[in-house]
Motif scaffolding. Structure first.
Motif, PDB file in Angstrom:
ATOM      1  N   MET A  47       0.782  -1.210   0.041  1.00 27.66           N
ATOM      2  CA  MET A  47       0.028  -0.248   0.006  1.00 27.66           C
ATOM      3  C   MET A  47       0.759   1.279  -0.006  1.00 27.66           C
ATOM      4  O   MET A  47       0.608   2.047  -0.951  1.00 27.66           O
ATOM      5  CB  MET A  47      -0.967   0.024   1.076  1.00 27.66           C
ATOM      6  CG  MET A  47      -1.826   1.264   1.322  1.00 27.66           C
ATOM      7  SD  MET A  47      -2.739   1.487   2.996  1.00 27.66           S
ATOM      8  CE  MET A  47      -1.490   1.712   3.825  1.00 27.66           C
ATOM      9  N   MET A  48       1.904   1.131   0.757  1.00 26.45           N
ATOM     10  CA  MET A  48       2.677   2.305   0.889  1.00 26.45           C
ATOM     11  C   MET A  48       3.492   2.780  -0.362  1.00 26.45           C
ATOM     12  O   MET A  48       3.685   3.814  -0.904  1.00 26.45           O
ATOM     13  CB  MET A  48       3.712   2.178   2.017  1.00 26.45           C
ATOM     14  CG  MET A  48       3.180   2.497   3.350  1.00 26.45           C
ATOM     15  SD  MET A  48       2.377   4.085   3.448  1.00 26.45           S
ATOM     16  CE  MET A  48       3.539   5.067   3.592  1.00 26.45           C
ATOM     17  N   HIS A  49       3.860   1.707  -1.245  1.00 25.13           N
ATOM     18  CA  HIS A  49       4.592   1.620  -2.420  1.00 25.13           C
ATOM     19  C   HIS A  49       3.467   2.172  -3.478  1.00 25.13           C
ATOM     20  O   HIS A  49       4.011   3.181  -4.319  1.00 25.13           O
ATOM     21  CB  HIS A  49       4.822   0.261  -2.846  1.00 25.13           C
ATOM     22  CG  HIS A  49       5.434   0.229  -4.122  1.00 25.13           C
ATOM     23  ND1 HIS A  49       6.825   0.913  -4.308  1.00 25.13           N
ATOM     24  CD2 HIS A  49       5.374  -0.159  -5.517  1.00 25.13           C
ATOM     25  CE1 HIS A  49       7.076   0.587  -5.647  1.00 25.13           C
ATOM     26  NE2 HIS A  49       6.070  -0.025  -6.332  1.00 25.13           N
ATOM     27  N   TRP A  50       2.283   1.917  -3.394  1.00 24.16           N
ATOM     28  CA  TRP A  50       1.534   2.564  -4.151  1.00 24.16           C
ATOM     29  C   TRP A  50       1.002   4.094  -3.798  1.00 24.16           C
ATOM     30  O   TRP A  50       1.225   5.023  -4.756  1.00 24.16           O
ATOM     31  CB  TRP A  50       0.187   1.673  -4.010  1.00 24.16           C
ATOM     32  CG  TRP A  50      -1.089   2.484  -4.943  1.00 24.16           C
ATOM     33  CD1 TRP A  50      -1.431   2.401  -6.206  1.00 24.16           C
ATOM     34  CD2 TRP A  50      -1.966   3.493  -4.354  1.00 24.16           C
ATOM     35  NE1 TRP A  50      -2.549   3.147  -6.500  1.00 24.16           N
ATOM     36  CE2 TRP A  50      -2.944   3.921  -5.415  1.00 24.16           C
ATOM     37  CE3 TRP A  50      -2.117   4.148  -3.282  1.00 24.16           C
ATOM     38  CZ2 TRP A  50      -3.873   4.797  -5.103  1.00 24.16           C
ATOM     39  CZ3 TRP A  50      -3.132   4.973  -3.018  1.00 24.16           C
ATOM     40  CH2 TRP A  50      -4.082   5.448  -3.948  1.00 24.16           C
ATOM     41  N   ALA A  51       1.139   4.322  -2.768  1.00 24.77           N
ATOM     42  CA  ALA A  51       0.761   5.526  -2.302  1.00 24.77           C
ATOM     43  C   ALA A  51       1.831   6.634  -2.663  1.00 24.77           C
ATOM     44  O   ALA A  51       1.699   7.697  -3.051  1.00 24.77           O
ATOM     45  CB  ALA A  51       0.853   5.604  -0.690  1.00 24.77           C
ATOM     46  N   GLU A  52       3.418   6.239  -2.304  1.00 25.63           N
ATOM     47  CA  GLU A  52       4.374   6.773  -2.891  1.00 25.63           C
ATOM     48  C   GLU A  52       4.296   7.182  -4.359  1.00 25.63           C
ATOM     49  O   GLU A  52       4.754   8.091  -4.775  1.00 25.63           O
ATOM     50  CB  GLU A  52       5.522   6.230  -2.482  1.00 25.63           C
ATOM     51  CG  GLU A  52       5.938   6.162  -0.892  1.00 25.63           C
ATOM     52  CD  GLU A  52       6.938   5.273  -0.474  1.00 25.63           C
ATOM     53  OE1 GLU A  52       7.527   4.530  -1.158  1.00 25.63           O
ATOM     54  OE2 GLU A  52       7.004   5.085   0.914  1.00 25.63           O
ATOM     55  N   ARG A  53       3.783   6.438  -5.138  1.00 28.52           N
ATOM     56  CA  ARG A  53       3.777   6.706  -6.557  1.00 28.52           C
ATOM     57  C   ARG A  53       2.680   7.487  -6.979  1.00 28.52           C
ATOM     58  O   ARG A  53       2.666   8.073  -7.624  1.00 28.52           O
ATOM     59  CB  ARG A  53       3.593   5.120  -7.456  1.00 28.52           C
ATOM     60  CG  ARG A  53       4.906   4.275  -7.355  1.00 28.52           C
ATOM     61  CD  ARG A  53       4.825   3.120  -8.311  1.00 28.52           C
ATOM     62  NE  ARG A  53       3.396   2.731  -8.515  1.00 28.52           N
ATOM     63  CZ  ARG A  53       3.046   1.657  -8.015  1.00 28.52           C
ATOM     64  NH1 ARG A  53       3.666   0.750  -7.284  1.00 28.52           N
ATOM     65  NH2 ARG A  53       1.944   1.175  -8.042  1.00 28.52           N
ATOM     66  N   ARG A  54       1.462   7.262  -6.227  1.00 30.09           N
ATOM     67  CA  ARG A  54       0.304   8.091  -6.530  1.00 30.09           C
ATOM     68  C   ARG A  54       0.454   9.706  -6.024  1.00 30.09           C
ATOM     69  O   ARG A  54       0.167  10.381  -6.582  1.00 30.09           O
ATOM     70  CB  ARG A  54      -1.060   7.651  -5.648  1.00 30.09           C
ATOM     71  CG  ARG A  54      -2.104   8.053  -5.611  1.00 30.09           C
ATOM     72  CD  ARG A  54      -2.745   8.419  -6.970  1.00 30.09           C
ATOM     73  NE  ARG A  54      -3.973   9.266  -6.860  1.00 30.09           N
ATOM     74  CZ  ARG A  54      -4.187  10.483  -6.499  1.00 30.09           C
ATOM     75  NH1 ARG A  54      -2.822  11.240  -6.756  1.00 30.09           N
ATOM     76  NH2 ARG A  54      -5.087  11.201  -6.537  1.00 30.09           N
ATOM     77  N   PHE A  55       0.883   9.890  -4.869  1.00 27.46           N
ATOM     78  CA  PHE A  55       1.288  11.028  -4.333  1.00 27.46           C
ATOM     79  C   PHE A  55       2.759  11.683  -4.472  1.00 27.46           C
ATOM     80  O   PHE A  55       3.501  11.356  -3.534  1.00 27.46           O
ATOM     81  CB  PHE A  55       0.761  10.975  -3.064  1.00 27.46           C
ATOM     82  CG  PHE A  55      -0.913  11.072  -2.741  1.00 27.46           C
ATOM     83  CD1 PHE A  55      -1.568  11.888  -3.097  1.00 27.46           C
ATOM     84  CD2 PHE A  55      -1.123   9.647  -2.358  1.00 27.46           C
ATOM     85  CE1 PHE A  55      -2.918  11.708  -2.802  1.00 27.46           C
ATOM     86  CE2 PHE A  55      -2.371   9.261  -2.373  1.00 27.46           C
ATOM     87  CZ  PHE A  55      -3.221  10.177  -2.580  1.00 27.46           C
TER      88      PHE A  55
END
Length: 77
Positions: A47-55
């Motif tokens: 989830m954090m990997h996705w969040a770092e790419r998304r934001f």
């Protein structure tokens, strides 16, 4: 009962929440541009990997505090 975390909410049409469903994390992102999107993750690192790419930092130039608050909310899930 699922535990729900609000990451941000600017109004009823722009918000992001994370539901913890056992070991599964479900992100619901609602925007006035794209409608509702759901993302399901099986781990917090995923989830954090996705969040770092998304934001991304470059999308928040001049609004670093907003980005910091969003990422901090994700870390608290």
């Amino acid at each position: 009962m699922f535990k729900k975390h609000q990451i941000y909410k600017t109004d009823n049409y722009n918000m992001l929440t994370v539901e913890v469903q056992g070991k599964t994390l479900v992100i619901r992102e609602i925007s006035d541009q794209w409608g509702e999107e759901c993302h399901t993750f099986v781990s917090r690192p995923e989830m954090m990997h996705w969040a770092e790419r998304r934001f991304r930092t470059e999308d928040y130039v001049g609004r670093e505090d907003e980005l910091k608050a969003i990422m901090e909310a994700f870390r608290e899930v």
